[in-house]
Design a protein around this motif. Structure first.
Motif, PDB file in Angstrom:
ATOM      1  N   ALA A  65     108.781  16.278  71.983  1.00 50.20           N
ATOM      2  CA  ALA A  65     110.076  17.107  71.847  1.00 50.20           C
ATOM      3  C   ALA A  65     110.060  18.432  71.372  1.00 50.20           C
ATOM      4  O   ALA A  65     110.195  19.810  71.443  1.00 50.20           O
ATOM      5  CB  ALA A  65     111.191  17.136  72.468  1.00 50.20           C
ATOM      6  N   ASP A  66     109.565  17.973  70.018  1.00 44.65           N
ATOM      7  CA  ASP A  66     109.173  19.178  68.800  1.00 44.65           C
ATOM      8  C   ASP A  66     107.945  20.005  69.211  1.00 44.65           C
ATOM      9  O   ASP A  66     108.086  21.097  68.221  1.00 44.65           O
ATOM     10  CB  ASP A  66     109.093  18.421  67.786  1.00 44.65           C
ATOM     11  N   ALA A  67     107.039  19.245  69.369  1.00 49.16           N
ATOM     12  CA  ALA A  67     105.320  20.437  69.895  1.00 49.16           C
ATOM     13  C   ALA A  67     106.341  21.332  70.881  1.00 49.16           C
ATOM     14  O   ALA A  67     105.330  22.340  70.549  1.00 49.16           O
ATOM     15  CB  ALA A  67     104.030  19.589  69.967  1.00 49.16           C
ATOM     16  N   GLU A  68     106.573  20.899  72.279  1.00 55.42           N
ATOM     17  CA  GLU A  68     107.069  21.805  73.026  1.00 55.42           C
ATOM     18  C   GLU A  68     108.597  22.896  72.440  1.00 55.42           C
ATOM     19  O   GLU A  68     108.459  24.332  72.871  1.00 55.42           O
ATOM     20  CB  GLU A  68     107.710  20.490  74.328  1.00 55.42           C
ATOM     21  N   TRP A  69     109.265  22.325  71.519  1.00 56.49           N
ATOM     22  CA  TRP A  69     109.718  23.799  71.429  1.00 56.49           C
ATOM     23  C   TRP A  69     109.475  24.373  69.843  1.00 56.49           C
ATOM     24  O   TRP A  69     109.603  25.775  70.044  1.00 56.49           O
ATOM     25  CB  TRP A  69     111.193  22.331  70.447  1.00 56.49           C
ATOM     26  N   SER A  70     108.197  24.146  69.232  1.00 55.96           N
ATOM     27  CA  SER A  70     107.530  24.789  69.208  1.00 55.96           C
ATOM     28  C   SER A  70     106.619  25.912  69.475  1.00 55.96           C
ATOM     29  O   SER A  70     106.568  27.072  68.908  1.00 55.96           O
ATOM     30  CB  SER A  70     106.224  24.251  68.237  1.00 55.96           C
ATOM     31  N   VAL A  71     106.941  26.230  71.093  1.00 54.94           N
ATOM     32  CA  VAL A  71     106.262  26.542  71.928  1.00 54.94           C
ATOM     33  C   VAL A  71     107.244  27.410  72.283  1.00 54.94           C
ATOM     34  O   VAL A  71     106.799  29.334  72.378  1.00 54.94           O
ATOM     35  CB  VAL A  71     105.241  25.561  73.061  1.00 54.94           C
ATOM     36  N   ILE A  72     108.367  27.227  72.495  1.00 54.69           N
ATOM     37  CA  ILE A  72     109.492  27.708  73.396  1.00 54.69           C
ATOM     38  C   ILE A  72     110.104  28.813  72.119  1.00 54.69           C
ATOM     39  O   ILE A  72     110.080  29.843  72.327  1.00 54.69           O
ATOM     40  CB  ILE A  72     110.341  26.828  73.502  1.00 54.69           C
ATOM     41  N   GLU A  73     110.485  28.748  70.690  1.00 54.27           N
ATOM     42  CA  GLU A  73     111.329  28.985  69.992  1.00 54.27           C
ATOM     43  C   GLU A  73     109.981  30.198  69.377  1.00 54.27           C
ATOM     44  O   GLU A  73     111.466  31.523  69.734  1.00 54.27           O
ATOM     45  CB  GLU A  73     111.603  28.595  68.711  1.00 54.27           C
ATOM     46  N   PRO A  74     109.397  30.967  69.387  1.00 56.71           N
ATOM     47  CA  PRO A  74     108.672  31.694  69.215  1.00 56.71           C
ATOM     48  C   PRO A  74     108.602  33.308  70.447  1.00 56.71           C
ATOM     49  O   PRO A  74     109.172  34.390  69.956  1.00 56.71           O
ATOM     50  CB  PRO A  74     106.777  32.293  69.163  1.00 56.71           C
ATOM     51  N   VAL A  75     109.334  32.273  71.958  1.00 59.23           N
ATOM     52  CA  VAL A  75     109.561  33.665  72.778  1.00 59.23           C
ATOM     53  C   VAL A  75     110.704  34.175  72.613  1.00 59.23           C
ATOM     54  O   VAL A  75     110.877  35.179  72.725  1.00 59.23           O
ATOM     55  CB  VAL A  75     109.051  32.838  74.112  1.00 59.23           C
ATOM     56  N   ILE A  76     112.051  32.708  72.551  1.00 62.56           N
ATOM     57  CA  ILE A  76     113.060  33.087  72.450  1.00 62.56           C
ATOM     58  C   ILE A  76     113.409  34.481  70.752  1.00 62.56           C
ATOM     59  O   ILE A  76     114.043  35.191  71.329  1.00 62.56           O
ATOM     60  CB  ILE A  76     114.244  32.149  72.159  1.00 62.56           C
ATOM     61  N   ARG A  77     112.721  33.966  69.953  1.00 61.32           N
ATOM     62  CA  ARG A  77     113.116  35.157  68.586  1.00 61.32           C
ATOM     63  C   ARG A  77     112.658  36.687  68.329  1.00 61.32           C
ATOM     64  O   ARG A  77     112.897  37.073  68.080  1.00 61.32           O
ATOM     65  CB  ARG A  77     111.860  34.500  67.339  1.00 61.32           C
ATOM     66  N   SER A  78     111.100  36.696  69.770  1.00 61.88           N
ATOM     67  CA  SER A  78     110.219  37.895  70.242  1.00 61.88           C
ATOM     68  C   SER A  78     111.671  38.874  70.781  1.00 61.88           C
ATOM     69  O   SER A  78     111.605  39.895  70.929  1.00 61.88           O
ATOM     70  CB  SER A  78     109.254  37.705  70.979  1.00 61.88           C
ATOM     71  N   LEU A  79     112.566  37.177  71.748  1.00 56.85           N
ATOM     72  CA  LEU A  79     113.465  37.864  72.565  1.00 56.85           C
ATOM     73  C   LEU A  79     114.869  38.759  71.472  1.00 56.85           C
ATOM     74  O   LEU A  79     115.050  40.148  72.282  1.00 56.85           O
ATOM     75  CB  LEU A  79     114.063  37.005  73.891  1.00 56.85           C
ATOM     76  N   ASP A  80     114.673  38.093  71.198  1.00 60.06           N
ATOM     77  CA  ASP A  80     116.111  38.363  70.067  1.00 60.06           C
ATOM     78  C   ASP A  80     115.575  39.530  69.130  1.00 60.06           C
ATOM     79  O   ASP A  80     116.662  40.490  68.340  1.00 60.06           O
ATOM     80  CB  ASP A  80     116.517  37.182  69.232  1.00 60.06           C
ATOM     81  N   GLU A  81     114.393  40.258  68.719  1.00 57.90           N
ATOM     82  CA  GLU A  81     113.937  41.331  67.846  1.00 57.90           C
ATOM     83  C   GLU A  81     113.718  42.512  68.895  1.00 57.90           C
ATOM     84  O   GLU A  81     112.701  42.729  69.015  1.00 57.90           O
ATOM     85  CB  GLU A  81     112.497  40.408  67.090  1.00 57.90           C
TER      86      GLU A  81
END
Length: 370
Positions: free
Chosen positions: A283-299
């Protein structure tokens, strides 16, 4: 003029012969009634059959009839416990709500049943048509108990594990069946948020409910509005990314809500692209893939001020800053705190105004009311 026929009385020999013939024809009658006229014998037998019952006999007959009526009602209401062969139960007749089964928990349950027997029966319902292997019943609740007994049967080959105690519930609507299954698991072993959202979507797709919204409202009617709101968020994750996620049951509540928020803002395509390029094994490795995409949308990009040199300050972070601070993409910071009177939420940011605060207050009210 016609001549009259003269009647002659039968002789003694004739009477003797007639009596002997009559006695031979009625030899099967009881000895007590032998020699009695037929009509008298029939009346005596009828009277014997119609002898009035004494008080004790009437009470016993009334008790038996009452027991039979209660047994019929119990059977109609699915309250009658029976022994069913294991091979007559189709555990796949319904999509199960639980995705992950703990082998340790199953082993512990198996040992308990071997030592003390099955304490609680499973629940089944009659199938409208035979199952995949000719089964007559579909499993409603008790999936782990059924697996444990089947495991004992395979390990020991003991005849006592060929059957399992069960309650045959009345055939209900598919919506009612899903509700019963989820209620049992919610009480015995709490489902994850993703499992709740997943089963709501599946139930709606199978026609048990009109849509996912109704499925969540019906399946989790006893939960608070805040809980149902979270379940709807995880249902959205299953709908849009269920085929891509490798470890969805490992999504924490916070991560799931962040992911659902990103999906509502149109992040499905970039998230699917990112997940398709990686094969995380936890789960942690999968979140490490998802989180950058979410951050890129926030910026979101910002226009440089006219004149002067551009600011060199680092861009603001969005999302969860720490365990008590959350910053939205619109620049609003939400901080959580507590004091002697309870919990406090502090909101800061230029985007706040009276209209937004009124809307926020109404939304909080809807979450807190049952």
């Amino acid at each position: 003029m016609a001549r009259r026929r003269r009647l002659e009385a039968p002789s003694t020999a004739d009477l003797t012969r007639i009596e002997e013939e009559f006695r031979s024809e009625t030899s099967g009658r009881s000895a007590a009634l032998r020699g009695v006229a037929p009509i008298a014998q029939v009346a005596a037998e009828a009277a014997a059959r119609l002898q009035p019952e004494d008080t004790g006999a009437r009470a016993e007959r009334a008790r038996i009839e009452a027991d039979a009526a209660r047994l019929h009602v119990a059977q109609e209401q699915g309250l009658l416990m029976v022994e069913l062969p294991l091979d007559q139960i189709d555990e796949a007749a319904m999509i199960r709500d639980r995705m992950v089964m703990s082998e340790e928990a199953i082993l512990e349950l198996r040992q308990s049943i071997a030592a003390h027997g099955l304490r609680l029966p499973i629940e089944v319902f009659e199938l409208e048509k035979p199952g995949r292997a000719g089964q007559c019943y579909g499993l409603l609740s008790g999936y782990r108990r059924l697996l444990a007994v089947r495991g004992l049967r395979e390990l020991t080959q003991a005849e006592k594990y060929s059957n399992i105690r069960a309650l045959i519930r009345p055939r209900a609507s598919s919506g009612g069946a899903f509700v019963s299954m989820i209620e049992e698991n919610e009480v015995r072993e709490e489902l994850s948020h993703f499992e709740r959202g997943r089963i709501a979507v599946i139930a709606a797709r199978q026609g048990a409910f009109a849509n996912t919204e109704e499925a969540v409202e019906r399946l989790f009617a006893s939960g608070s509005k805040a809980k149902r709101s979270k379940i709807r968020s995880f249902a959205l994750i299953f709908e849009e990314l269920g085929d891509m996620l490798q470890c969805p049951e490992g999504l924490t509540e916070r991560r799931g809500l962040q992911l659902a928020m990103a999906l509502r803002r149109g992040a499905e395509r970039p998230l699917r692209d990112a997940l398709s390029r990686h094969a995380p094994d936890n789960a942690d490795a999968e979140w490490s893939v998802i989180e950058p995409v979410i951050r890129s949308l926030d910026e979101s990009p910002r226009d440089a001020r006219r004149g002067g040199r551009p600011r060199t300050t680092a861009p603001l972070r969005y999302g969860w800053i720490d365990d008590k601070t959350l910053r939205t993409s619109s620049g609003i910071t939400i901080r959580r705190a507590t004091d002697s009177k309870g919990h406090i939420l502090r909101l800061e940011g230029e985007a706040l105004n009276s209209e937004l605060m009124d809307s926020l207050m109404l939304h909080i009210q809807s979450l807190l009311e049952r």
